[in-house]
Design an enzyme around this catalytic site. Structure first.
Site, PDB file in Angstrom:
ATOM      1  CE  LYS A 266       2.089   1.830  -2.182  1.00  0.00           C
ATOM      2  NZ  LYS A 266       2.411   0.870  -3.208  1.00  0.00           N
TER       3      LYS A 266
HETATM    4  C1  LIG Z   1       2.035  -0.402  -3.992  1.00  0.00           C
HETATM    5  C2  LIG Z   1       2.052  -1.811  -3.518  1.00  0.00           C
HETATM    6  C3  LIG Z   1       2.756  -2.820  -4.189  1.00  0.00           C
HETATM    7  C4  LIG Z   1       3.369  -2.634  -5.537  1.00  0.00           C
HETATM    8  O1  LIG Z   1       4.258  -1.615  -5.604  1.00  0.00           O
HETATM    9  P1  LIG Z   1       4.789  -1.157  -7.050  1.00  0.00           P
HETATM   10  O2  LIG Z   1       6.031  -0.396  -6.730  1.00  0.00           O
HETATM   11  O3  LIG Z   1       3.699  -0.301  -7.647  1.00  0.00           O
HETATM   12  O4  LIG Z   1       5.034  -2.381  -7.857  1.00  0.00           O
HETATM   13  C5  LIG Z   1       2.841  -4.074  -3.604  1.00  0.00           C
HETATM   14  N1  LIG Z   1       2.216  -4.341  -2.451  1.00  0.00           N
HETATM   15  C6  LIG Z   1       1.504  -3.417  -1.788  1.00  0.00           C
HETATM   16  C7  LIG Z   1       0.865  -3.786  -0.490  1.00  0.00           C
HETATM   17  C8  LIG Z   1       1.379  -2.121  -2.311  1.00  0.00           C
HETATM   18  O5  LIG Z   1       0.635  -1.212  -1.669  1.00  0.00           O
END
Ligand SMILES: *Cc1c(COP(=O)(O)O)cnc(C)c1O
Length: 394
Positions: free
Chosen positions: A194
């Site tokens: 991210k």
């Molecule tokens: C990465 C992601 C999540 C989940 O994030 P985590 O921190 O891995 O639980 C939820 N929604 C979207 C759209 C994502 O890309």
């Protein structure tokens, strides 16, 4: 033993990479030496810094060990439960939807607006029933969903809104940072790929003090620490009360140590990503590609993802396109295999691709190109050249 040809080949360019600096590393070492490795002072500071970053003193920021955990806590706190329906986009990661199932609620998946790849407000309105409790919009790739329309629909029908902002740090809608809009809660992700990362982690933000209190209690086993602090200061420190069957969703100080410094770099990261995306836009403009939707003038796009779609005139299909880039040493991904195509969701709700024509069409033509702060403009040029060759142009 390297053959001459493999010696000349440039190194593999992965689809995503985190950027961890010496300040992050020093802060993690400090956490390790301090004796506090689980949730403690660094997590408190990360939460305070996060509210300050969003620039809204009324916001509560609650650090959690994933965005999935944060979404679960947010839906629980707004009262989603058995018999309720939660509306979200089919064009997302399963976490956006699965958390409603944790709570025994049903999921209504809806189609996207092909111009933005975000959830289509008209499709939300068409999916509302007397059981609908909450809307979970996703800011796809870092481009904010049409929150003005979504919040108006929610208000008209008395629905809760929990934003899945896993892609949207920092992004704006109508000039306001995602996280500061009028939804009930917003959840960010600090997963490894991210825009900022703590390895694993997330942040739930809300302006609603009662919602924040519930999420804090449920984050750590349903222990009502605040009641403890307020009313029982005279009893021994070993005493606590369990007021609900809570979860284990707290973020460690080791992770928060990373987050403190990643957050300080979030705007610089965004500028770098935007510059790389702009370079892609220039270099790919003449190709049979639909380039990523652009933000309106003055809006901030986090550029978490650079998503292209093959146009009708392209000389090959998506799978072959990704294969050709892989052969050229470039990693790609697909965002997303829509939920209506996934066995669990398809079978649970008897879903058909024809019911999601825009998401289905986008999926069949889409590839996500590498975009991250450790890339250089030369890396972008290398990818763009490989894309041209794959598309039989030049
Ligand atoms: C990465 C992601 C999540 C989940 O994030 P985590 O921190 O891995 O639980 C939820 N929604 C979207 C759209 C994502 O890309």
């Amino acid at each position: 033993m390297n053959t001459p040809s493999s010696e000349n080949r440039p190194p593999f360019l992965p689809f995503a990479l985190p950027e961890i600096g010496e300040e992050e590393i020093a802060e993690v070492v400090d956490a390790l030496r301090s004796g506090w490795v689980t949730t403690g002072p660094k997590t408190r500071r990360f939460e305070q810094d996060f509210s300050a970053f969003l620039g809204d003193p009324g916001l509560h920021a609650i650090a959690v060990n994933s965005a999935t955990a944060g979404l679960h806590l947010a839906l629980e706190a707004v009262g989603v439960g058995p018999g309720d329906e939660v509306i979200t986009t089919t064009h997302t990661f399963t976490a956006s939807a699965e958390v409603a199932r944790y709570l025994g609620a049903d999921v209504k998946l809806v189609d996207i607006d092909p111009a933005t790849l975000c959830i289509d407000p008209a499709a939300i309105e068409a999916a509302i029933t007397p059981r609908t409790k909450c809307i979970v919009p996703v800011h796809f790739g870092g481009l904010a969903a049409d929150m003005t329309a979504i919040l108006a629909i929610a208000q008209k029908h008395g629905l809760k809104v929990v934003e899945d902002a896993a892609h949207a740090l920092p992004s704006t809608h109508a000039g306001r940072l995602i996280g500061t809009l009028d939804s009930d809660a917003t959840v960010f992700s600090f997963y490894a790929n991210k825009t900022i990362t703590t390895g694993e982690g997330g942040m739930l933000v809300t302006r609603d003090a009662a919602l924040a209190q519930r999420a804090k209690v449920m984050r750590l086993h349903g222990i009502n620490r605040d009641a403890f602090d307020r009313f029982t200061a005279k009893v021994p420190s070993w005493y606590y009360e369990i007021v609900a069957p809570g979860f284990k969703y707290n973020l460690t100080d080791i992770a928060s140590a990373l987050g403190i410094h990643q957050l300080q770099r979030a705007h610089a990261f965004q500028r770098q990503r935007a510059a790389l995306a702009a370079h892609y836009n220039e270099l790919l403009a003449d190709l049979p590609l639909i380039l990523p939707p652009q933000p309106a003038p003055g809006e901030l796009h986090s550029w978490h993802l650079y998503v292209v779609r093959l146009a009708d005139g392209a000389c090959l299909h998506r799978d072959a396109f990704i294969e050709a880039l892989f052969e050229a040493g470039i990693g790609c991904s697909v965002h997303y295999i829509p939920l209506h195509q996934q066995p669990y969701w398809r079978e649970r709700y008897q879903l058909q691709a024809e019911d999601f024509p825009h998401s289905q069409r986008a999926f069949e033509r889409t590839a996500t190109l590498p975009l991250y702060t450790r890339m250089t403009l030369e890396d972008v040029e290398r990818v763009a050249l490989a894309v041209r060759r794959a598309l039989c142009v030049g």
